[in-house]
Design a protein around this motif. Structure first.
Motif, mmCIF file in Angstrom:
data_model
loop_
_atom_site.group_PDB
_atom_site.id
_atom_site.type_symbol
_atom_site.label_atom_id
_atom_site.label_comp_id
_atom_site.label_asym_id
_atom_site.label_seq_id
_atom_site.Cartn_x
_atom_site.Cartn_y
_atom_site.Cartn_z
ATOM 1 N N UNK A 305 0.824 -1.223 0.000
ATOM 2 C CA UNK A 305 0.000 0.000 0.000
ATOM 3 C C UNK A 305 0.852 1.265 0.000
ATOM 4 N N UNK A 306 2.166 1.109 -0.074
ATOM 5 C CA UNK A 306 3.062 2.267 -0.008
ATOM 6 C C UNK A 306 2.799 3.239 -1.153
ATOM 7 N N UNK A 307 2.760 4.517 -0.819
ATOM 8 C CA UNK A 307 2.573 5.567 -1.825
ATOM 9 C C UNK A 307 1.141 5.802 -2.239
ATOM 10 N N UNK A 308 0.207 5.041 -1.692
ATOM 11 C CA UNK A 308 -1.202 5.147 -2.097
ATOM 12 C C UNK A 308 -2.027 5.998 -1.136
ATOM 13 N N UNK A 309 -1.398 6.482 -0.070
ATOM 14 C CA UNK A 309 -2.116 7.316 0.883
ATOM 15 C C UNK A 309 -3.068 6.547 1.776
ATOM 16 N N UNK A 310 -2.940 5.202 1.790
ATOM 17 C CA UNK A 310 -3.882 4.364 2.533
ATOM 18 C C UNK A 310 -3.377 3.958 3.914
ATOM 19 N N UNK A 311 -2.124 4.262 4.218
ATOM 20 C CA UNK A 311 -1.533 3.774 5.472
ATOM 21 C C UNK A 311 -2.220 4.380 6.693
ATOM 22 N N UNK A 312 -2.509 3.530 7.669
ATOM 23 C CA UNK A 312 -3.100 3.963 8.932
ATOM 24 C C UNK A 312 -1.952 4.314 9.884
ATOM 25 N N UNK A 313 -1.948 5.546 10.365
ATOM 26 C CA UNK A 313 -0.844 5.997 11.218
ATOM 27 C C UNK A 313 -1.121 5.804 12.710
ATOM 28 N N UNK A 314 -2.207 5.105 13.040
ATOM 29 C CA UNK A 314 -2.599 4.951 14.457
ATOM 30 C C UNK A 314 -1.489 4.350 15.304
ATOM 31 N N UNK A 315 -0.862 3.275 14.806
ATOM 32 C CA UNK A 315 0.152 2.603 15.611
ATOM 33 C C UNK A 315 1.399 3.471 15.782
ATOM 34 N N UNK A 316 1.770 4.216 14.735
ATOM 35 C CA UNK A 316 2.936 5.095 14.880
ATOM 36 C C UNK A 316 2.638 6.197 15.906
ATOM 37 N N UNK A 317 1.443 6.742 15.826
ATOM 38 C CA UNK A 317 1.046 7.777 16.788
ATOM 39 C C UNK A 317 1.066 7.212 18.210
ATOM 40 N N UNK A 318 0.564 5.983 18.372
ATOM 41 C CA UNK A 318 0.595 5.324 19.685
ATOM 42 C C UNK A 318 2.032 5.128 20.153
ATOM 43 N N UNK A 319 2.933 4.820 19.196
ATOM 44 C CA UNK A 319 4.344 4.614 19.552
ATOM 45 C C UNK A 319 4.962 5.904 20.090
ATOM 46 N N UNK A 320 4.572 7.039 19.506
ATOM 47 C CA UNK A 320 5.054 8.334 19.995
ATOM 48 C C UNK A 320 4.533 8.581 21.412
ATOM 49 N N UNK A 321 3.233 8.395 21.600
ATOM 50 C CA UNK A 321 2.642 8.636 22.930
ATOM 51 C C UNK A 321 3.187 7.663 23.975
ATOM 52 N N UNK A 322 3.375 6.393 23.574
ATOM 53 C CA UNK A 322 3.896 5.402 24.516
ATOM 54 C C UNK A 322 5.336 5.732 24.897
ATOM 55 N N UNK A 323 6.135 6.179 23.927
ATOM 56 C CA UNK A 323 7.506 6.581 24.218
ATOM 57 C C UNK A 323 7.556 7.727 25.216
ATOM 58 N N UNK A 324 6.684 8.706 25.029
ATOM 59 C CA UNK A 324 6.598 9.853 25.948
ATOM 60 C C UNK A 324 6.195 9.375 27.344
ATOM 61 N N UNK A 325 5.180 8.521 27.391
ATOM 62 C CA UNK A 325 4.675 8.016 28.680
ATOM 63 C C UNK A 325 5.752 7.227 29.430
ATOM 64 N N UNK A 326 6.443 6.333 28.710
ATOM 65 C CA UNK A 326 7.484 5.513 29.331
ATOM 66 C C UNK A 326 8.622 6.397 29.833
ATOM 67 N N UNK A 327 9.014 7.386 29.032
ATOM 68 C CA UNK A 327 10.097 8.285 29.441
ATOM 69 C C UNK A 327 9.727 9.016 30.725
#
Length: 348
Positions: A305-327
């Motif tokens: 699905x790369x380049x098609x604009x279909x990727x769901x960014x939910x997990x990446x966003x969660x990874x950012x928030x989880x990194x902040x929380x853990x820190x």
């Protein structure tokens, strides 16, 4: 951290032909994310401009030559390279692999120097990253070499946490890789992480058996009786809340996982199949046990699905928030352990 208290989140860009850039840019397209952290992307101005134009994502960013120069309130891009790499969405190429490693290496250097607080890694391709000077199965193994501590692949959400005794090990080699020493090491890492990174005072950990039905009293295999059970009993007698080994097939279906703070699976698919089935898109891959915080989304490059604009960014966003929380949890834990009179603030 900046004086404002915002955590500096470094981002390695991953495989440029996959969905890495897309999920990163979609995450920070929402300007509210800048209220939570200062993002620092390791790539180049030309690369991010090309990707955002190809994907039709509207963001403004600030180009810098060193992570220490990052500005609060901006999406910062560290210029790791000058050239514009060839972008061929969906293609497994050696060039894309080499740039993903350049981004990762620079991000890890900044993490070690303290120029970033947390590292969030976008997905790489384990095949095209291999080179004479880079021979690792993936992020976890490289980070274990570069950072202090012993690593554990820990898949986490707020409600479900699954660690792995063995991670990128062939199934035929799993049983002989699991030793009493390894079990004790991984239990210690997961226990320490639950206390320090997730604020759990007395972690309760379930261990899954190696063989079907945990060996059925030796009928299917002897490893559970001869290796796992004696170590679990020894740890329990020493005061660790470690239980098992449980038969993996019914453990998740019967919702037994809800009775524990974390599960330690014997091998990769045993833990990740149920985790991703229940949490896909919300799960985060956290490398526990290291002296720095690293998270990543729970998916791969998704070339299809790369380049098609279909990727769901939910997990990446969660990874950012989880990194902040853990820190933040880790900083609070270290502060509390320095000042015993405040320990009562630790949860549970």
């Amino acid at each position: 951290m900046h004086e404002t208290g915002k955590i500096k989140v470094g981002i390695s860009i991953g495989d440029l032909n996959g969905i890495g850039c897309e999920v990163v840019l979609k995450t920070f397209e929402d300007e509210r994310m800048l209220d939570f952290c200062t993002p620092i992307i390791f790539a180049s101005n030309k690369t991010i401009s090309a990707q955002k134009n190809l994907l039709g994502i509207e963001i403004n960013f600030h180009g810098i030559h060193d992570a220490s120069k990052a500005l609060d309130g901006k999406i910062n891009v560290v210029n790791v390279w000058k050239d514009l790499p060839t972008i061929e969405f969906g293609k497994n190429s050696k060039e894309a692999g080499s740039f993903s490693i350049k981004s990762l290496r620079d991000a890890v250097k900044a993490l070690k120097k303290g120029d970033i607080d947390v590292l969030v890694t976008a997905p790489i391709n384990k095949n095209n990253i291999q080179a004479d000077d880079f021979n690792f199965p993936g992020h976890t193994d490289y980070l274990a070499k570069e950072l202090e501590g012993e690593s554990l692949m820990f898949m986490v959400t707020d409600d479900l946490k699954v660690g792995l005794l063995t991670d990128h090990v062939a199934v035929k080699d799993v049983a002989k890789a699991i030793t009493p020493k390894l079990i004790k090491e991984k239990v210690k890492i997961i226990e320490d992480s639950l206390k320090m990174d997730f604020g759990i005072r007395r972690p309760k950990i379930a261990m899954l058996g190696i063989n079907p039905h945990s060996g059925d009293n030796g009928v299917i295999g002897k490893e559970d009786d001869e290796v796992m059970k004696p170590v679990i009993n020894e740890l329990f007698e020493k005061g660790h809340l470690v239980y098992g080994p449980y038969a993996a097939d019914s453990f998740f279906g019967a919702e037994s996982y809800k009775n524990f703070d974390a599960i330690l699976a014997a091998y990769h698919d045993q833990g990740l199949i149920p985790f991703k089935t229940m949490s896909f898109g919300k799960g985060v891959n956290f490398t526990a046990g290291l002296n720095k915080v690293r998270t990543s989304p729970d998916h791969g490059t998704a070339y299809e699905i790369a380049g098609k604009g279909k990727a769901d960014h939910s997990s990446f966003k969660e990874a950012v928030f989880m990194g902040i929380k853990i820190f933040r949890n880790r900083m609070e834990y270290l502060e509390l352990t320095k000042n015993p009179l405040r320990k009562q603030r630790i949860k549970r």
